[in-house]
Design a protein around this motif. Structure first.
Motif, PDB file in Angstrom:
ATOM      1  N   LEU A 101      30.946  34.839  51.189  1.00  0.00           N
ATOM      2  CA  LEU A 101      32.385  34.923  51.379  1.00  0.00           C
ATOM      3  C   LEU A 101      33.086  34.217  50.230  1.00  0.00           C
ATOM      4  CD1 LEU A 101      32.281  34.054  55.154  1.00  0.00           C
ATOM      5  CD2 LEU A 101      32.762  36.298  54.185  1.00  0.00           C
ATOM      6  N   LEU A 102      34.094  34.858  49.664  1.00  0.00           N
ATOM      7  CA  LEU A 102      34.790  34.331  48.504  1.00  0.00           C
ATOM      8  C   LEU A 102      36.205  33.891  48.862  1.00  0.00           C
ATOM      9  CD1 LEU A 102      33.854  37.190  45.984  1.00  0.00           C
ATOM     10  CD2 LEU A 102      32.580  35.082  46.469  1.00  0.00           C
ATOM     11  N   ILE A 103      36.509  32.630  48.576  1.00  0.00           N
ATOM     12  CA  ILE A 103      37.859  32.100  48.754  1.00  0.00           C
ATOM     13  C   ILE A 103      38.413  31.856  47.363  1.00  0.00           C
ATOM     14  CG2 ILE A 103      39.299  30.243  49.682  1.00  0.00           C
ATOM     15  CD1 ILE A 103      37.103  29.711  51.757  1.00  0.00           C
ATOM     16  N   GLY A 104      39.487  32.526  47.032  1.00  0.00           N
ATOM     17  CA  GLY A 104      40.068  32.434  45.703  1.00  0.00           C
ATOM     18  C   GLY A 104      40.820  31.145  45.456  1.00  0.00           C
ATOM     19  N   SER A 105      41.294  31.028  44.237  1.00  0.00           N
ATOM     20  CA  SER A 105      42.086  29.867  43.835  1.00  0.00           C
ATOM     21  C   SER A 105      43.537  30.075  44.270  1.00  0.00           C
ATOM     22  CB  SER A 105      41.986  29.681  42.324  1.00  0.00           C
ATOM     23  OG  SER A 105      42.533  30.804  41.664  1.00  0.00           O
ATOM     24  N   ALA A 106      44.421  29.225  43.778  1.00  0.00           N
ATOM     25  CA  ALA A 106      45.838  29.300  44.156  1.00  0.00           C
ATOM     26  C   ALA A 106      46.456  30.667  43.864  1.00  0.00           C
ATOM     27  CB  ALA A 106      46.619  28.199  43.442  1.00  0.00           C
ATOM     28  N   ASP A 107      45.935  31.366  42.856  1.00  0.00           N
ATOM     29  CA  ASP A 107      46.453  32.691  42.507  1.00  0.00           C
ATOM     30  C   ASP A 107      45.620  33.818  43.095  1.00  0.00           C
ATOM     31  OD1 ASP A 107      48.680  31.873  40.866  1.00  0.00           O
ATOM     32  OD2 ASP A 107      47.203  31.183  39.418  1.00  0.00           O
ATOM     33  N   GLY A 108      44.703  33.496  43.971  1.00  0.00           N
ATOM     34  CA  GLY A 108      43.885  34.521  44.615  1.00  0.00           C
ATOM     35  C   GLY A 108      42.617  34.832  43.854  1.00  0.00           C
ATOM     36  N   LEU A 109      42.213  36.091  43.907  1.00  0.00           N
ATOM     37  CA  LEU A 109      40.985  36.566  43.270  1.00  0.00           C
ATOM     38  C   LEU A 109      41.295  37.710  42.314  1.00  0.00           C
ATOM     39  CD1 LEU A 109      38.711  36.639  46.434  1.00  0.00           C
ATOM     40  CD2 LEU A 109      38.359  35.156  44.448  1.00  0.00           C
ATOM     41  N   ASP A 110      40.485  37.828  41.306  1.00  0.00           N
ATOM     42  CA  ASP A 110      40.587  38.895  40.314  1.00  0.00           C
ATOM     43  C   ASP A 110      40.488  40.258  40.998  1.00  0.00           C
ATOM     44  OD1 ASP A 110      40.274  39.829  37.396  1.00  0.00           O
ATOM     45  OD2 ASP A 110      38.467  40.645  38.352  1.00  0.00           O
ATOM     46  N   VAL A 111      41.360  41.172  40.610  1.00  0.00           N
ATOM     47  CA  VAL A 111      41.400  42.499  41.225  1.00  0.00           C
ATOM     48  C   VAL A 111      40.083  43.253  41.029  1.00  0.00           C
ATOM     49  CG1 VAL A 111      42.486  43.672  39.247  1.00  0.00           C
ATOM     50  CG2 VAL A 111      42.852  44.520  41.561  1.00  0.00           C
ATOM     51  N   ASN A 112      39.438  43.109  39.879  1.00  0.00           N
ATOM     52  CA  ASN A 112      38.156  43.784  39.645  1.00  0.00           C
ATOM     53  C   ASN A 112      37.055  43.212  40.530  1.00  0.00           C
ATOM     54  OD1 ASN A 112      39.122  45.593  37.652  1.00  0.00           O
ATOM     55  ND2 ASN A 112      39.052  43.955  36.141  1.00  0.00           N
ATOM     56  N   LEU A 113      37.075  41.905  40.734  1.00  0.00           N
ATOM     57  CA  LEU A 113      36.093  41.282  41.620  1.00  0.00           C
ATOM     58  C   LEU A 113      36.282  41.794  43.043  1.00  0.00           C
ATOM     59  CD1 LEU A 113      33.836  39.212  42.178  1.00  0.00           C
ATOM     60  CD2 LEU A 113      35.642  37.502  42.484  1.00  0.00           C
ATOM     61  N   LYS A 114      37.522  41.868  43.494  1.00  0.00           N
ATOM     62  CA  LYS A 114      37.779  42.357  44.855  1.00  0.00           C
ATOM     63  C   LYS A 114      37.292  43.791  45.022  1.00  0.00           C
ATOM     64  CE  LYS A 114      42.195  41.088  45.043  1.00  0.00           C
ATOM     65  NZ  LYS A 114      43.544  40.795  45.557  1.00  0.00           N
ATOM     66  N   SER A 115      37.426  44.587  43.975  1.00  0.00           N
ATOM     67  CA  SER A 115      36.986  45.986  44.071  1.00  0.00           C
ATOM     68  C   SER A 115      35.464  46.097  44.179  1.00  0.00           C
ATOM     69  CB  SER A 115      37.503  46.798  42.884  1.00  0.00           C
ATOM     70  OG  SER A 115      36.823  46.449  41.693  1.00  0.00           O
ATOM     71  N   GLN A 116      34.750  45.078  43.750  1.00  0.00           N
ATOM     72  CA  GLN A 116      33.286  45.069  43.825  1.00  0.00           C
ATOM     73  C   GLN A 116      32.766  44.525  45.157  1.00  0.00           C
ATOM     74  OE1 GLN A 116      32.486  42.617  40.425  1.00  0.00           O
ATOM     75  NE2 GLN A 116      32.621  44.316  38.983  1.00  0.00           N
ATOM     76  N   CYS A 117      33.653  44.014  45.978  1.00  0.00           N
ATOM     77  CA  CYS A 117      33.254  43.425  47.254  1.00  0.00           C
ATOM     78  C   CYS A 117      32.980  44.500  48.298  1.00  0.00           C
ATOM     79  CB  CYS A 117      34.324  42.468  47.762  1.00  0.00           C
ATOM     80  SG  CYS A 117      34.435  40.952  46.799  1.00  0.00           S
ATOM     81  N   HIS A 118      32.092  44.168  49.209  1.00  0.00           N
ATOM     82  CA  HIS A 118      31.755  45.063  50.305  1.00  0.00           C
ATOM     83  C   HIS A 118      32.956  45.237  51.246  1.00  0.00           C
ATOM     84  CE1 HIS A 118      28.945  47.109  52.958  1.00  0.00           C
ATOM     85  NE2 HIS A 118      29.489  46.442  53.955  1.00  0.00           N
ATOM     86  N   ALA A 119      33.736  44.157  51.386  1.00  0.00           N
ATOM     87  CA  ALA A 119      34.898  44.201  52.278  1.00  0.00           C
ATOM     88  C   ALA A 119      35.896  43.132  51.861  1.00  0.00           C
ATOM     89  CB  ALA A 119      34.466  43.970  53.727  1.00  0.00           C
ATOM     90  N   LEU A 120      37.129  43.311  52.315  1.00  0.00           N
ATOM     91  CA  LEU A 120      38.177  42.301  52.181  1.00  0.00           C
ATOM     92  C   LEU A 120      38.612  41.932  53.592  1.00  0.00           C
ATOM     93  CD1 LEU A 120      40.480  43.871  49.421  1.00  0.00           C
ATOM     94  CD2 LEU A 120      38.660  42.204  49.113  1.00  0.00           C
ATOM     95  N   TRP A 121      38.599  40.636  53.891  1.00  0.00           N
ATOM     96  CA  TRP A 121      39.019  40.163  55.208  1.00  0.00           C
ATOM     97  C   TRP A 121      40.263  39.311  55.079  1.00  0.00           C
ATOM     98  CZ3 TRP A 121      33.745  37.886  57.184  1.00  0.00           C
ATOM     99  CH2 TRP A 121      32.874  38.933  57.527  1.00  0.00           C
ATOM    100  N   ARG A 122      41.101  39.405  56.062  1.00  0.00           N
ATOM    101  CA  ARG A 122      42.317  38.597  56.140  1.00  0.00           C
ATOM    102  C   ARG A 122      42.092  37.523  57.198  1.00  0.00           C
ATOM    103  NH1 ARG A 122      48.146  41.069  56.636  1.00  0.00           N
ATOM    104  NH2 ARG A 122      47.024  42.583  55.417  1.00  0.00           N
TER     105      ARG A 122
END
Length: 156
Positions: A101-122
């Motif tokens: 599970l990835l928790i981003g920094s104050a500015d979130g996560l890189d858009v390309n990294l998010k696209s490589q993830c199996h899922a995005l959870w809120r």
């Protein structure tokens, strides 16, 4: 099942660390949950946010355990109920999948990294401090385990 949390943040407040520690020690041996805290990139000198996030993404990718499914925590991610999350974790557990599970920094996560993830959870529709997100995430994972184990922690 091994669950690794990669958190781009500075040390969290003692109250949050205490909550995280309390929940982590409740997991059974076959649910190994670990947190790796990673220092966010230096934002001084007017570096563009996209450049900072790209550098953080490189470090996150390198820290993901080999073969683990990547799931990013994101404000635009999927809203899951406790039961739905438990069902998803059970499916991965039964398939012998490990999770990162990835928790981003104050500015979130890189858009390309998010696209490589199996899922995005809120975690929430609210904007929350990193310490709160980390504590809520670990509690949510524990709640999922308790649902699957029939433990009385979760009530519906």
């Amino acid at each position: 099942m091994k669950i690794t949390v990669l958190a781009l943040s500075h040390k969290i407040e003692p109250w949050a660390q205490q909550a995280v520690d309390q929940f982590i020690k409740r997991f059974p041996a076959d649910w190994k949950v670990t947190i790796k805290e990673m220092k966010p990139e230096d934002r001084s000198g007017g570096k563009p946010t996209e450049q900072v996030l790209a550098k953080e993404a490189e470090r996150l990718r390198a820290a993901v355990p080999k073969g683990a499914l990547m799931v990013a925590l994101d404000e635009r991610g999927l809203r899951l109920t406790s039961k739905a999350l438990a069902d998803q974790l059970l499916a991965w557990h039964d398939a012998s999948e490990n999770l990162c599970l990835l928790i981003g920094s104050a500015d979130g996560l890189d858009v390309n990294l998010k696209s490589q993830c199996h899922a995005l959870w809120r975690i929430s529709d609210l904007t929350l401090p990193h310490a709160m997100v980390r504590a809520l995430l670990i509690e949510t994972l524990y709640r999922s385990w308790s649902i699957l184990a029939g433990h009385p922690y979760h009530r519906e």
